[in-house]
Design a protein around this motif. Sequence first.
Motif, PDB file in Angstrom:
ATOM      1  N   GLU A  73     137.396  -7.624  44.640  1.00 35.78           N
ATOM      2  CA  GLU A  73     138.617  -6.819  44.465  1.00 35.78           C
ATOM      3  C   GLU A  73     138.321  -5.611  43.591  1.00 35.78           C
ATOM      4  O   GLU A  73     138.841  -4.514  43.817  1.00 35.78           O
ATOM      5  CB  GLU A  73     139.729  -7.615  43.773  1.00 35.78           C
ATOM      6  N   TYR A  77     138.476  -1.614  44.403  1.00 31.13           N
ATOM      7  CA  TYR A  77     139.319  -0.755  43.558  1.00 31.13           C
ATOM      8  C   TYR A  77     138.510   0.458  43.085  1.00 31.13           C
ATOM      9  O   TYR A  77     138.966   1.598  43.138  1.00 31.13           O
ATOM     10  CB  TYR A  77     139.806  -1.581  42.370  1.00 31.13           C
ATOM     11  N   LEU A  90     145.111  -2.695  39.160  1.00 32.29           N
ATOM     12  CA  LEU A  90     144.580  -3.856  39.878  1.00 32.29           C
ATOM     13  C   LEU A  90     144.881  -5.109  39.057  1.00 32.29           C
ATOM     14  O   LEU A  90     144.590  -5.145  37.858  1.00 32.29           O
ATOM     15  CB  LEU A  90     143.063  -3.705  40.033  1.00 32.29           C
ATOM     16  N   LEU A  92     143.945  -8.772  38.234  1.00 26.55           N
ATOM     17  CA  LEU A  92     142.755  -9.603  38.418  1.00 26.55           C
ATOM     18  C   LEU A  92     142.874 -10.863  37.551  1.00 26.55           C
ATOM     19  O   LEU A  92     143.184 -10.773  36.369  1.00 26.55           O
ATOM     20  CB  LEU A  92     141.541  -8.789  37.961  1.00 26.55           C
ATOM     21  N   SER A 104     145.612  -6.703  33.967  1.00 23.80           N
ATOM     22  CA  SER A 104     145.972  -5.542  34.765  1.00 23.80           C
ATOM     23  C   SER A 104     144.942  -4.467  34.401  1.00 23.80           C
ATOM     24  O   SER A 104     144.801  -4.114  33.224  1.00 23.80           O
ATOM     25  CB  SER A 104     147.392  -5.117  34.377  1.00 23.80           C
TER      26      SER A 104
END
Length: 359
Positions: A73, A77, A90, A92, A104
Motif C-alpha cells: 500500500e 502511495y 494513507l 496503514l 495516517s
Amino acid sequence: MQRFRKSEQRGRATLGASLERFRLAAQALPDGVLLLDLPGRIEWMNPAAARHLGLEFDRDVGILIEQLIRRSEFFDYLARFRAGGELPPLVLTVGEDRGRRVLSLTLIPFADEGTLLLSRDITDIARTEAMRRDFIANVSHELRTPLTVISGFLEQMTSSDAIPKETTDAFLRLMTDQARRMTGLVEDLLTLSRLECDSEPPVSEPIDIASMMESLRAEAEALSGGKHIIQIGEMAPERLLGNADELRSAFGNLLSNAVRYTPPEGRIEITWRIDAGCPTLTVADNGIGIPKEHIPRLTERFYRVDKGRSSSTGGTGLGLAIVKHVLVRHQGTLVIKSDIGQGSSFSAVFPPGRCSGKA
Ligand code: ADP
C-alpha cells in the motif's frame, strides 16, 4: 571588523538557539515528521516518527524509505505521490496484537526537492469509528426484526378477505409484542444516549436503598408473575449518595435480568451492605448462570450469551450497558460472579465516599 565579527557571533548564537528550540519542539510533537531527500532517503526524523514506524534515527538515516516501510500500500502511495497530484492520507495498520496501531501517513512536497512524511496515530479514532459502525448496524438489525414481523402480518391481513377472528386476534397480539419490543429498545437507546451526554449525574442525593429495593421487588414480582421467590436480605442502614433515577434504572435492570434468566421456582436475593467500607448492592439468583468466557463482554451493547432467550424474554441487549454507564458515573464498578447451572450474582460496588449517614 571587530563589530562585524561580534554581530556575526551574536547572529550564530541566535540561530543556534532557534535551531535548538525547533529541535525541542519537533521532539515534543505527538505527530511524526520525517524528511526525505529527492531519491527518498531519510534525512531526519523526530522521535514520534521513529516510534510510529519502528525506525531508529542512527540506524536508518540515509536509507531509502521503501526499504524501511515494506508494504505494498505504501509503495503504491509513494508511486502516486511521485506521479504528482493531491493525495488523501494513507491509512496503514502496523504491528500485531496489543501493539497493533493504525497510522495516517501523508506525503507533502517540501522545499525544492525534498518530501515530508507526516505520521499520525489514529488507533483510538479508528476504534471509535468501528464501534459507531457496529452500533448502527446492530440498532438497524434489532429494529428491522420486529418491523419485518409486523409488516408480514399486516400484509397477510390486507391481502386476504376472510380471516377468522381468532387468527386476526392472534396476529394483533403478536404485533403488539413486537411493537412493545421496539418501544423497549428505543427507550433503552434514549437512556443510554442521555447517560452519555454528560459525565456527571445531574443531581446527587442520599438514597434510602431499603425503600427503593422494596418498590423494585414489587416490580420484579409483577414481571415474574409469582413464579420466583424474590427476597430482600441484609439491608444496611446507610444511605447511598447518588442520582436516584439513574440508580433505580440500573438496579431495576439487574433485577429484571435475574427474573428473566432464572427458571420458575428459582430464588432471587437482594442485599445492601458496606463491604470493607464500600457500599455494595448485590442481586443474586440461582438461575441458568453464565459461561466464564462471556462474563468480560456482558456490558457491551447488544452482547448476549443466548440471543434467542434474551429476545423471547423481552431483552434489548442494552440492560447491562446501561448498568455499567450508571455505575461509572457514580465511580462504581460491576462485579459479576457466575457458575453455569448454579446461578449468578451482580454486585454494584461504590467507593466509600458514596456512603452517606444512616436512614
Ligand atoms: P438482555 O436484554 O439480553 O438481557 P443485558 O445487557 O441485560 O441484555 O444482559 C446481557 C446478557 O447477559 C444477557 O443476554 C444474558 O445472556 C446475560 N445475563 C444477564 N443477567 C443474567 C443473569 N442474571 N443470569 C444469567 N445470564 C444473565
